[in-house]
Design an enzyme around this catalytic site. Structure first.
Site, PDB file in Angstrom:
ATOM      1  N   LYS A  73       0.141 -12.311  11.849  1.00 32.51           N
ATOM      2  CA  LYS A  73      -0.593 -12.798  10.686  1.00 32.51           C
ATOM      3  C   LYS A  73      -0.807 -11.741   9.612  1.00 32.51           C
ATOM      4  O   LYS A  73      -0.736 -12.031   8.418  1.00 32.51           O
ATOM      5  CB  LYS A  73      -1.945 -13.366  11.123  1.00 32.51           C
ATOM      6  CG  LYS A  73      -1.868 -14.677  11.867  1.00 32.51           C
ATOM      7  CD  LYS A  73      -3.261 -15.178  12.193  1.00 32.51           C
ATOM      8  CE  LYS A  73      -3.203 -16.532  12.870  1.00 32.51           C
ATOM      9  NZ  LYS A  73      -4.552 -17.042  13.161  1.00 32.51           N
ATOM     10  N   GLY A 257     -11.631 -23.419  20.923  1.00 36.47           N
ATOM     11  CA  GLY A 257     -10.896 -23.296  19.671  1.00 36.47           C
ATOM     12  C   GLY A 257     -10.023 -24.469  19.294  1.00 36.47           C
ATOM     13  O   GLY A 257      -9.291 -24.400  18.301  1.00 36.47           O
TER      14      GLY A 257
END
EC number: 1.1.1.25
Length: 292
Positions: A73, A257
């Protein structure tokens, strides 16, 4: 899937390592099929030393785009043509959109996290959040929380390669938003316990708890939790992490999550297609239960 793959089907990827545990391929492909989009979404195990070549493949194969997860990322942005304002502010990308060879990086993690809280009737606006992590997902959550109006954000992280990023995140929050942020070393467990004691919500936004760190927790023991604290573990594979188990023993309301995955995926889906993901359909078909 075989009935809808044609010579016109376009490819969308998910590039991370490890990634075989991900629920994103099932989610995205079901949404594409539901709305009639001729896309196929596949997971590719791509590490940090391979991400540059993977971005070249997006162009070469004329893929519509890709999701990006750990450890890529914070690395992939340098290989793209443009970053969205949020991705630039976060210094991280989790969604790439290919418009005729022009690659734009976006970040939807923070949007997904805040949407999941709202969907669970959790209102952190104006309240105190303590969060562990300074990587791509953590930074996105911290910045989006500040932009949305979470009152105080206390960040803990080890003094590792992400420490300087955390310092920068605190500065951006304090100078560009109405929220107030502070940073502490995760090694200072007394401070962690003190900050958690009067927080509305506690978030683990690291990979601790998922492969290859299963069974581990950023919180040493259940004495750090109290009944009124809302506890969110961003990892969702396994669904029941060591940290969530400890929090549940105390009676805390907890979330895994999956909600963040669902709503950040919906935001990415909309970037690729121009249309929102059918959220309620996805919950039903994939049996997604991301709360307790």
């Amino acid at each position: 899937m075989s009935e809808r793959i044609t010579g016109h089907t376009e490819l969308i990827g998910l590039m991370a390592y490890p990634i075989r545990h991900s629920g994103s391929p099932a989610m995205q492909n079901e949404a594409f099929a539901k709305l009639g989009y001729d896309y196929a979404y596949l997971a590719f195990e791509v590490g940090a030393d391979e991400i540059e070549d993977a971005v070249k493949a997006i162009r070469t194969l004329k893929m519509r785009g890709s999701n990006v997860s750990m450890p890529n990322k914070t690395l992939v942005g340098q290989y793209l043509d443009e970053l969205s304002p949020a991705a630039e502010m976060c210094g991280a990308v989790n969604t790439i959109v290919n418009d005729h060879g022009h690659l734009t990086g976006h970040i939807t993690d923070g949007i997904g996290f805040m949407a999941a809280l709202k969907d669970n009737n959790i209102d952190a606006i104006g309240k105190k959040m303590t969060i562990v992590g300074a990587g791509g997902a953590a930074t996105a959550i911290e910045i989006q929380a500040a932009l949305d109006g979470v009152g105080e954000i206390v960040i803990f992280n080890r003094k590792d390669e992400f420490w300087d990023r955390a310092v920068s995140t605190v500065e951006k929050i304090n100078t560009r938003t109405s929220s107030h942020a502070v940073l502490y070393d995760l090694a200072d467990l007394d401070q962690l316990k003190k900050e958690m004691a009067d927080s509305y919500i506690f978030v683990n936004a690291t990979g601790v708890g998922m492969k290859p760190l299963e069974g581990q927790s950023v919180v040493p023991d259940k004495s750090y939790f109290r009944l009124e604290l809302i506890v969110v573990d961003v990892p969702y594979s396994p669904l029941e992490t060591a940290m969530r188990s400890m929090a549940k023993e105390v009676g805390c309301r907890t979330m895994n999550g999956l909600g963040m995955m669902l709503f950040q995926g919906s935001a990415a889906f909309e970037l690729w297609t121009g249309e929102p993901m059918p959220i309620e359909h996805m919950k039903e078909i994939l049996n997604i239960r991301y709360g307790d």
